[in-house]
Design an enzyme around this catalytic site. Structure first.
Site, short mmCIF file in Angstrom:
data_model
loop_
_atom_site.label_atom_id
_atom_site.label_comp_id
_atom_site.label_asym_id
_atom_site.label_seq_id
_atom_site.Cartn_x
_atom_site.Cartn_y
_atom_site.Cartn_z
N ASP A 197 26.93 53.06 41.99
CA ASP A 197 28.08 52.09 42.18
C ASP A 197 28.16 50.70 40.73
O ASP A 197 27.04 50.57 40.24
CB ASP A 197 27.72 50.49 43.64
CG ASP A 197 29.05 49.95 43.69
OD1 ASP A 197 29.37 50.16 44.58
OD2 ASP A 197 28.79 49.14 43.56
N GLU A 218 29.75 47.88 38.25
CA GLU A 218 30.74 46.53 38.23
C GLU A 218 31.45 46.68 37.21
O GLU A 218 30.89 47.33 36.08
CB GLU A 218 29.31 45.21 38.51
CG GLU A 218 28.60 45.45 39.91
CD GLU A 218 29.95 45.59 41.30
OE1 GLU A 218 30.69 45.01 41.48
OE2 GLU A 218 28.99 46.41 42.40
N ASP A 273 34.73 53.88 41.00
CA ASP A 273 33.87 54.48 40.22
C ASP A 273 33.50 55.63 39.46
O ASP A 273 33.79 55.14 38.54
CB ASP A 273 32.36 54.31 40.91
CG ASP A 273 32.25 52.98 42.21
OD1 ASP A 273 31.93 52.15 41.89
OD2 ASP A 273 32.83 52.87 43.62
N HIS A 283 27.87 43.05 45.75
CA HIS A 283 29.07 42.82 44.55
C HIS A 283 27.63 43.24 43.25
O HIS A 283 28.30 43.02 41.97
CB HIS A 283 29.99 42.45 44.15
CG HIS A 283 30.55 42.00 45.57
ND1 HIS A 283 31.79 43.16 45.57
CD2 HIS A 283 31.60 41.45 46.65
CE1 HIS A 283 32.76 43.55 46.94
NE2 HIS A 283 32.45 42.18 47.61
N ASP A 313 24.03 47.08 45.94
CA ASP A 313 25.65 48.46 47.13
C ASP A 313 24.43 49.95 46.43
O ASP A 313 24.37 50.22 48.00
CB ASP A 313 26.82 48.06 45.51
CG ASP A 313 27.84 46.66 46.23
OD1 ASP A 313 26.92 45.60 46.68
OD2 ASP A 313 28.72 46.53 45.66
P1 AMP Z 1 32.33 46.70 43.78
O1 AMP Z 1 31.36 47.87 43.68
O2 AMP Z 1 32.83 45.89 45.53
O3 AMP Z 1 31.43 45.45 44.11
O4 AMP Z 1 33.25 46.20 43.07
C1 AMP Z 1 33.76 47.15 41.99
C2 AMP Z 1 34.00 46.35 40.74
O5 AMP Z 1 35.83 46.55 41.72
C3 AMP Z 1 33.37 44.35 40.40
O6 AMP Z 1 32.59 44.51 39.83
C4 AMP Z 1 35.56 43.79 40.69
O7 AMP Z 1 36.13 44.59 39.26
C5 AMP Z 1 36.00 44.92 41.64
N1 AMP Z 1 36.88 43.82 42.40
C6 AMP Z 1 35.25 43.83 43.90
N2 AMP Z 1 36.33 43.53 44.55
C7 AMP Z 1 37.38 42.91 43.71
C8 AMP Z 1 38.43 41.36 43.82
N3 AMP Z 1 38.41 41.35 44.85
N4 AMP Z 1 39.09 40.91 43.13
C9 AMP Z 1 39.08 41.60 41.64
N5 AMP Z 1 38.66 42.76 41.38
C10 AMP Z 1 37.32 43.02 42.22
MG MG Z 2 29.72 47.50 44.06
#
Ligand code: AMP
Ligand code: MG
Length: 179
Positions: free
Chosen positions: A7, A9, A101, A157, A162
């Site tokens: 995962d 970020e 990803d 996040h 994650d």
């Molecule tokens: P996640 O694995 O769901 O934490 O998301 C991976 C990446 O997607 C995050 O580090 C952000 O760069 C982007 N991301 C996730 N959710 C959002 C959101 N609501 N708004 C903008 N970017 C997001």
């Molecule tokens: Mg994540």
């Protein structure tokens, strides 16, 4: 076969109209073997190069701080350690919750002019999960944890947390995934 549950970020901004490029700032991953054992973990922050300043929005979403990324190395260095950790010469598959990803990894490999061919060995657990459970559409990781009666542990996040939560869904449905 090794299953790499990964995962990422990345840098992000609240207003998606800002045509800023997103760069990986954390790789979180766990390696699972055929015996359903978690063999090891990988967790590193990455210093973004195009937009080195994290937005308030990004820090609030991910809990990753400016200090975390300032103290980290750039993508080209960290990706080599990640590939060594996987040992990409052995049989492996990258598994993530969605195709985001893989896309983001490829974008950063292109930005840093480093090989991206190894990223082809990838499946989206999110899309397969929807098929396995006969859902109308793919659902988020938090929703899938609820369906499985599993807790969302750690900080949502954060790449490593994650990845560990996705790994629990992966292990609970171990026989179902199509590799
Ligand atoms: P996640 O694995 O769901 O934490 O998301 C991976 C990446 O997607 C995050 O580090 C952000 O760069 C982007 N991301 C996730 N959710 C959002 C959101 N609501 N708004 C903008 N970017 C997001
Ligand atoms: Mg994540």
């Amino acid at each position: 076969m090794k299953y790499i549950i990964v995962d990422l970020e990345a840098t992000c901004w609240e207003n998606k109209d800002q045509k800023k490029i997103n760069e990986v700032i954390e790789i979180g991953a766990v390696c699972i073997n055929e015996n359903k054992e978690i063999e090891s973990e990988f967790n590193e922050f990455i210093k973004p190069v195009v937009n080195p300043e994290l937005s308030k929005f990004c820090t609030e979403l991910t809990s990753i701080t400016q200090k975390n990324v300032d103290a980290a190395e750039t993508f080209d260095k960290v990706i080599e350690r990640f590939k060594s950790w996987i040992n990409i010469n052995e049989n492996f598959v990258l598994c993530s919750w969605g195709f985001y990803d893989q896309r983001q990894f490829i974008a950063d490999c292109n930005l840093h002019k480093t090989d991206a061919a190894w990223l082809k060995k990838h499946i989206s657990l999110k899309h397969q999960y929807a098929e396995i459970k006969k859902l109308n559409r793919p659902i988020g990781m938090a929703g899938a944890l609820k369906m499985e009666k599993l807790y969302l542990e750690g900080t949502h996040h954060r790449g490593i947390d994650d990845a560990k939560n996705i790994a629990k869904i992966f292990l609970k449905n171990f026989k179902e995934w199509k590799i």
